[in-house]
Write a protein that holds these residues in place. Structure first.
Motif, PDB file in Angstrom:
ATOM      1  N   VAL A 234      28.342 -12.672   4.558  1.00 35.96           N
ATOM      2  CA  VAL A 234      29.742 -12.271   4.372  1.00 35.96           C
ATOM      3  C   VAL A 234      29.884 -11.428   3.102  1.00 35.96           C
ATOM      4  O   VAL A 234      30.539 -10.385   3.106  1.00 35.96           O
ATOM      5  CB  VAL A 234      30.653 -13.517   4.310  1.00 35.96           C
ATOM      6  N   ALA A 235      29.268 -11.893   2.021  1.00 34.26           N
ATOM      7  CA  ALA A 235      29.381 -11.181   0.744  1.00 34.26           C
ATOM      8  C   ALA A 235      28.789  -9.780   0.832  1.00 34.26           C
ATOM      9  O   ALA A 235      29.363  -8.815   0.320  1.00 34.26           O
ATOM     10  CB  ALA A 235      28.692 -11.984  -0.359  1.00 34.26           C
ATOM     11  N   ALA A 236      27.647  -9.658   1.496  1.00 31.79           N
ATOM     12  CA  ALA A 236      27.009  -8.345   1.622  1.00 31.79           C
ATOM     13  C   ALA A 236      27.859  -7.408   2.470  1.00 31.79           C
ATOM     14  O   ALA A 236      28.024  -6.227   2.135  1.00 31.79           O
ATOM     15  CB  ALA A 236      25.619  -8.506   2.242  1.00 31.79           C
ATOM     16  N   ARG A 237      28.427  -7.936   3.532  1.00 32.54           N
ATOM     17  CA  ARG A 237      29.216  -7.101   4.442  1.00 32.54           C
ATOM     18  C   ARG A 237      30.510  -6.643   3.770  1.00 32.54           C
ATOM     19  O   ARG A 237      30.892  -5.472   3.848  1.00 32.54           O
ATOM     20  CB  ARG A 237      29.502  -7.873   5.723  1.00 32.54           C
ATOM     21  N   ALA A 238      31.201  -7.577   3.125  1.00 28.91           N
ATOM     22  CA  ALA A 238      32.444  -7.216   2.444  1.00 28.91           C
ATOM     23  C   ALA A 238      32.178  -6.297   1.250  1.00 28.91           C
ATOM     24  O   ALA A 238      32.897  -5.310   1.032  1.00 28.91           O
ATOM     25  CB  ALA A 238      33.167  -8.481   1.983  1.00 28.91           C
TER      26      ALA A 238
ATOM     27  N   VAL B  92      35.132 -10.468  -2.865  1.00 25.57           N
ATOM     28  CA  VAL B  92      34.629 -11.575  -2.049  1.00 25.57           C
ATOM     29  C   VAL B  92      34.486 -12.829  -2.895  1.00 25.57           C
ATOM     30  O   VAL B  92      34.147 -12.778  -4.079  1.00 25.57           O
ATOM     31  CB  VAL B  92      33.290 -11.202  -1.378  1.00 25.57           C
ATOM     32  N   GLN B  93      34.766 -13.943  -2.246  1.00 25.96           N
ATOM     33  CA  GLN B  93      34.657 -15.270  -2.853  1.00 25.96           C
ATOM     34  C   GLN B  93      34.009 -16.171  -1.815  1.00 25.96           C
ATOM     35  O   GLN B  93      34.535 -16.324  -0.711  1.00 25.96           O
ATOM     36  CB  GLN B  93      36.056 -15.777  -3.207  1.00 25.96           C
ATOM     37  N   CYS B  94      32.866 -16.763  -2.146  1.00 24.65           N
ATOM     38  CA  CYS B  94      32.145 -17.613  -1.198  1.00 24.65           C
ATOM     39  C   CYS B  94      31.843 -18.959  -1.832  1.00 24.65           C
ATOM     40  O   CYS B  94      31.156 -19.022  -2.853  1.00 24.65           O
ATOM     41  CB  CYS B  94      30.836 -16.960  -0.752  1.00 24.65           C
ATOM     42  N   GLU B  95      32.355 -20.015  -1.221  1.00 27.24           N
ATOM     43  CA  GLU B  95      31.979 -21.380  -1.601  1.00 27.24           C
ATOM     44  C   GLU B  95      31.002 -21.841  -0.539  1.00 27.24           C
ATOM     45  O   GLU B  95      31.341 -21.914   0.642  1.00 27.24           O
ATOM     46  CB  GLU B  95      33.219 -22.275  -1.661  1.00 27.24           C
TER      47      GLU B  95
ATOM     48  N   ALA C  80      40.337  -8.376   0.394  1.00 30.86           N
ATOM     49  CA  ALA C  80      39.462  -9.413  -0.150  1.00 30.86           C
ATOM     50  C   ALA C  80      39.176 -10.437   0.938  1.00 30.86           C
ATOM     51  O   ALA C  80      39.976 -10.628   1.866  1.00 30.86           O
ATOM     52  CB  ALA C  80      40.107 -10.091  -1.351  1.00 30.86           C
ATOM     53  N   VAL C  81      38.037 -11.111   0.806  1.00 30.49           N
ATOM     54  CA  VAL C  81      37.613 -12.119   1.778  1.00 30.49           C
ATOM     55  C   VAL C  81      37.220 -13.387   1.038  1.00 30.49           C
ATOM     56  O   VAL C  81      36.413 -13.349   0.098  1.00 30.49           O
ATOM     57  CB  VAL C  81      36.421 -11.624   2.629  1.00 30.49           C
TER      58      VAL C  81
END
Length: 456
Positions: free
Chosen positions: A216-220, A227-230, A203-204
């Motif tokens: 980042v979300a697309a790559r992971a 994936v978790q992006c703030e 997980a990232v």
């Protein structure tokens, strides 16, 4: 080998930290060691993991003043804010040390007479964490603390502007935790991509801009990693006609300029309902003019420098390209060697203005007038971001309406957009976030995975 160097934003000729950039081979070694160590870490009783986090917290607490000074020097955060960040980070570690002991599952009625049916949470594995420079201690802490409490290992890649603080954080972790559980890796995009792409990274978790977060979300996601992006924010503070103008002006001025506006939760837009209009704008401008801009190491400083020259140029360019009228500020600060911008307020009439649509990330806000409560709500919901919004009112019905209708992850009534309680869920909607929220009990959703167990 390339070196990663951080400098003091208030005194740019002063080097703060220098470290060699990690190689892809070092990323691979850290990920494999993390995966091996994580299996034993996850098997430990939760109480032992909690004690390790308490030791980690105690270590940071014992270094509180030197850590605060380093935060101040490396990222230009006023010393009072830097001290508060250290205290908050220690509290976060202690909070999750306790949460490690919460129930990790539930029982359900079985379909057989003597069977058991359970749902239990397990660690995810190795977590890649890509963190920004603006909260160089707190953000790594609020990501790593729950990850560790629930039995995961961590690969931390901090922003290059904050490697000194990250190095201290990693050293404290490594002295408190079993070997191999937390690794720090330095570098730029290539190192981040190596972490995201590694098969051992399950997980990232990312904090940064929306453009990078989506990448980042697309790559992971392409290889099935969680994936978790703030991400970014373009946060409104709405001042309704029945607001306490003095309180609203003081609160919003701080939300615009705290850490020179370099927070994803900073106020970027001030929406003022008629008939307050000019009277409130003048009051807010006076509050901004009164703020002390200067060296962040001095106790009385309220607004420090931006992180670097490129950041200052970007902020000044955004103000210059606005179609609005600058009420105050909008210039570099004369007589100071760092990357300073005066607190800025711009009166804007077009919703298409750059200061309305883009995250500026500086001590800048646009003022927009609204003829009614309904128009104010529409203006607050305009755009693609949805992190946080504040509403200033003495009308409970209005407050409840805005709580229900604002398209954001967090709503604050008579409080600043900036700041967050670490024991409450933190995160946005729309272009401001992807994946589960951070902090509080919500963090468990990302750092654990459910497993259903049937015993016949």
């Amino acid at each position: 080998m390339t070196d990663i160097v951080s400098v003091n934003p208030a005194h740019p000729l002063l080097e703060i930290a220098r470290m060699p950039a990690s190689s892809t081979q070092e990323v691979d070694e850290a990920a494999r060691r993390g995966a091996e160590a994580q299996r034993d870490w996850a098997r430990l009783p939760a109480s032992e993991r909690g004690r390790a986090l308490m030791a980690f917290a105690d270590r940071l607490s014992s270094e509180a003043e030197s850590l605060a000074s380093l935060i101040c020097d490396e990222v230009g955060k006023p010393i009072g804010e830097a001290r508060a960040e250290v205290v908050r980070s220690v509290d976060i570690l202690r909070y999750y040390a306790g949460l490690a002991m919460l129930p990790d599952g539930e029982t359900l009625p079985s379909s057989t007479a003597r069977g058991w049916l359970l749902s239990r949470r397990y660690p995810v594995g190795v977590i890649g964490m890509i963190t920004p420079w603006n909260f160089p201690l707190a953000i790594p802490t609020w990501k790593a603390a729950p990850a560790l409490a629930y039995g995961n290992a961590v690969l931390l890649k901090p922003a290059s502007s904050a490697i000194g603080v990250a190095r201290r954080f990693a050293a404290a972790a490594q002295e408190s935790l079993p070997d191999g559980i937390l690794h720090m890796l330095t570098g730029e995009r290539d190192v981040a991509e190596a972490i995201i792409d590694h098969a051992s990274v399950s997980a990232v978790s990312f904090t940064g801009s929306t453009v990078v977060g989506r990448s980042v979300a697309a790559r992971a996601g392409a290889r099935g990693a969680a994936v978790q992006c703030e991400m970014g924010g373009q946060n409104p503070s709405v001042v309704l006609r029945d607001a306490d103008m003095e309180q609203a002006a003081s609160t919003i001025a701080t939300a615009i300029t705290g850490y020179a506006g370099q927070k994803c939760t900073a106020t970027s837009r001030v929406i003022v309902e008629d008939p307050l209009g000019d009277a409130f704008v003048d009051l807010l401008a006076d509050r901004l003019k009164a703020l002390k801009v200067g060296d962040p190491a001095l106790p009385g400083t309220e607004v420090g420098p931006l992180i670097d020259a490129a950041a200052r140029q970007s902020v000044l360019a955004a103000v210059a390209s606005s179609s609005g009228r600058t009420i105050t500020g909008g210039t570099a600060v004369d007589g100071l060697e760092g990357f300073y911008v005066t607190p800025t307020l711009v009166d804007v009439s077009s919703s298409r203005d750059v200061l309305i649509e883009q995250e500026v990330f500086g001590p800048v806000a646009a003022v927009v007038r609204a003829r009614s409560r309904e128009e104010a709500l529409g203006l607050a919901n305009y755009g693609t971001y949805g992190l946080v919004a504040s509403v200033f009112t003495s009308d409970l019905e209005a407050a409840m309406t805005f709580c229900d209708e604002l398209q954001v992850g967090m709503v604050k009534i008579n409080a600043p957009t900036s700041g967050a309680d670490f024991h409450a869920p933190f995160g946005g909607s729309r272009a401001s976030a992807l994946g589960p929220h951070e902090q509080g009990l919500a963090a468990r959703e990302f750092f654990t995975q459910r497993r259903t167990l049937t015993l016949a």
